[in-house]
Enzyme design. Sequence first.
Site, PDB file in Angstrom:
ATOM      1  N   ASN A   9       2.910  -7.310   4.871  1.00  0.00           N
ATOM      2  CA  ASN A   9       1.829  -6.701   5.639  1.00  0.00           C
ATOM      3  C   ASN A   9       1.090  -7.702   6.519  1.00  0.00           C
ATOM      4  O   ASN A   9       0.550  -7.322   7.567  1.00  0.00           O
ATOM      5  CB  ASN A   9       0.836  -6.019   4.693  1.00  0.00           C
ATOM      6  CG  ASN A   9       1.401  -4.753   4.085  1.00  0.00           C
ATOM      7  OD1 ASN A   9       1.730  -3.808   4.779  1.00  0.00           O
ATOM      8  ND2 ASN A   9       1.541  -4.748   2.760  1.00  0.00           N
ATOM      9  N   ASP A 110       9.548  -5.807  -1.975  1.00  0.00           N
ATOM     10  CA  ASP A 110       9.198  -7.183  -2.348  1.00  0.00           C
ATOM     11  C   ASP A 110       8.915  -7.306  -3.841  1.00  0.00           C
ATOM     12  O   ASP A 110       9.265  -8.310  -4.471  1.00  0.00           O
ATOM     13  CB  ASP A 110       7.991  -7.665  -1.531  1.00  0.00           C
ATOM     14  CG  ASP A 110       6.783  -6.749  -1.623  1.00  0.00           C
ATOM     15  OD1 ASP A 110       6.926  -5.572  -2.037  1.00  0.00           O
ATOM     16  OD2 ASP A 110       5.675  -7.197  -1.263  1.00  0.00           O
ATOM     17  N   ARG A 111       8.319  -6.272  -4.426  1.00  0.00           N
ATOM     18  CA  ARG A 111       7.993  -6.322  -5.851  1.00  0.00           C
ATOM     19  C   ARG A 111       9.258  -6.292  -6.709  1.00  0.00           C
ATOM     20  O   ARG A 111       9.366  -7.021  -7.697  1.00  0.00           O
ATOM     21  CB  ARG A 111       7.060  -5.169  -6.219  1.00  0.00           C
ATOM     22  CG  ARG A 111       5.718  -5.233  -5.481  1.00  0.00           C
ATOM     23  CD  ARG A 111       4.876  -3.995  -5.730  1.00  0.00           C
ATOM     24  NE  ARG A 111       4.442  -3.897  -7.120  1.00  0.00           N
ATOM     25  CZ  ARG A 111       3.883  -2.820  -7.649  1.00  0.00           C
ATOM     26  NH1 ARG A 111       3.715  -1.732  -6.910  1.00  0.00           N
ATOM     27  NH2 ARG A 111       3.499  -2.824  -8.912  1.00  0.00           N
ATOM     28  N   THR A 188     -26.102 -19.636  -0.130  1.00  0.00           N
ATOM     29  CA  THR A 188     -25.323 -18.417   0.120  1.00  0.00           C
ATOM     30  C   THR A 188     -23.831 -18.716   0.107  1.00  0.00           C
ATOM     31  O   THR A 188     -23.032 -17.988  -0.497  1.00  0.00           O
ATOM     32  CB  THR A 188     -25.720 -17.801   1.473  1.00  0.00           C
ATOM     33  OG1 THR A 188     -27.105 -17.428   1.417  1.00  0.00           O
ATOM     34  CG2 THR A 188     -24.880 -16.574   1.789  1.00  0.00           C
TER      35      THR A 188
END
Length: 261
Positions: A9, A110-111, A188
């Site tokens: 992605n 891909d998995r 922060t």
Amino acid sequence: MLLAIDAGNTNVVFALIEGQEIKARWRIATDPRRTADEYAVWLHQLIGLDGRSKAEVEAVIIATVVPRALHNLEVLAEKYFGVKALVAGRAPVEFGMAIDLPQPETVGADRVINALAAHEAHKGDLIIIDFGTATTFDVVDYTGTYKGGVIAPGINLSLDALVAAAAKLPRIAIEAPAEGSAVIGRSTEEAMLSGIYWGYVSMMEGMVARMRQEIGRQTKVIATGGLALLFDKHTSIFDAIEPDLTITGLGMLYDRAKGRA
């Protein structure tokens, strides 16, 4: 030589494989609109800079989770390398792995490829963590059967959402905190880094603990993806880091398909 293409992605990774060895790898941002001609100009230059020729590429194999990107990558293979690309999961390159799910066809290529490669290298029950656009946790049992997994937002995706939704929060670089640094931020930026980094470490450790409890047997954790080394500094859950797991799996799939042919 084999050209293996992993289209995710966020990035498309191109790798040259000879035998079992990855000789070179390059990546480019994923853009489904990118044409075969654009890929070719970029890739041929990189192959040349590596001291190689496109004539050395004898075969191309593709895995993609971006369906719109597939056509142009197939055209790249045919037009510029003179071969018909093999596509992982499509005949004759079936995964050859039992997928114990109600809808096995819905699992990202891909998995499954990561699961194949991990099972080949590491026996027993496995949890594979892949740090990509999403962070995925995939389970393979000791028989080599894919059992399912977890999909969580990737760390960069989480940071992007935080910055986009909170007007006063700055964009920060994701990095491992210094040894001995406090979890409680004093600015922060420190608070954001702590929340993103330690929050992610806590999520991974908690998820792995819960998954191991469900599996009920001793389970190894295999990590892949660029951020694995970043987290390895401050967690002990990884039993092994395999940065090229998907590319290695594509090489395995090609060898199996060639053997069948």
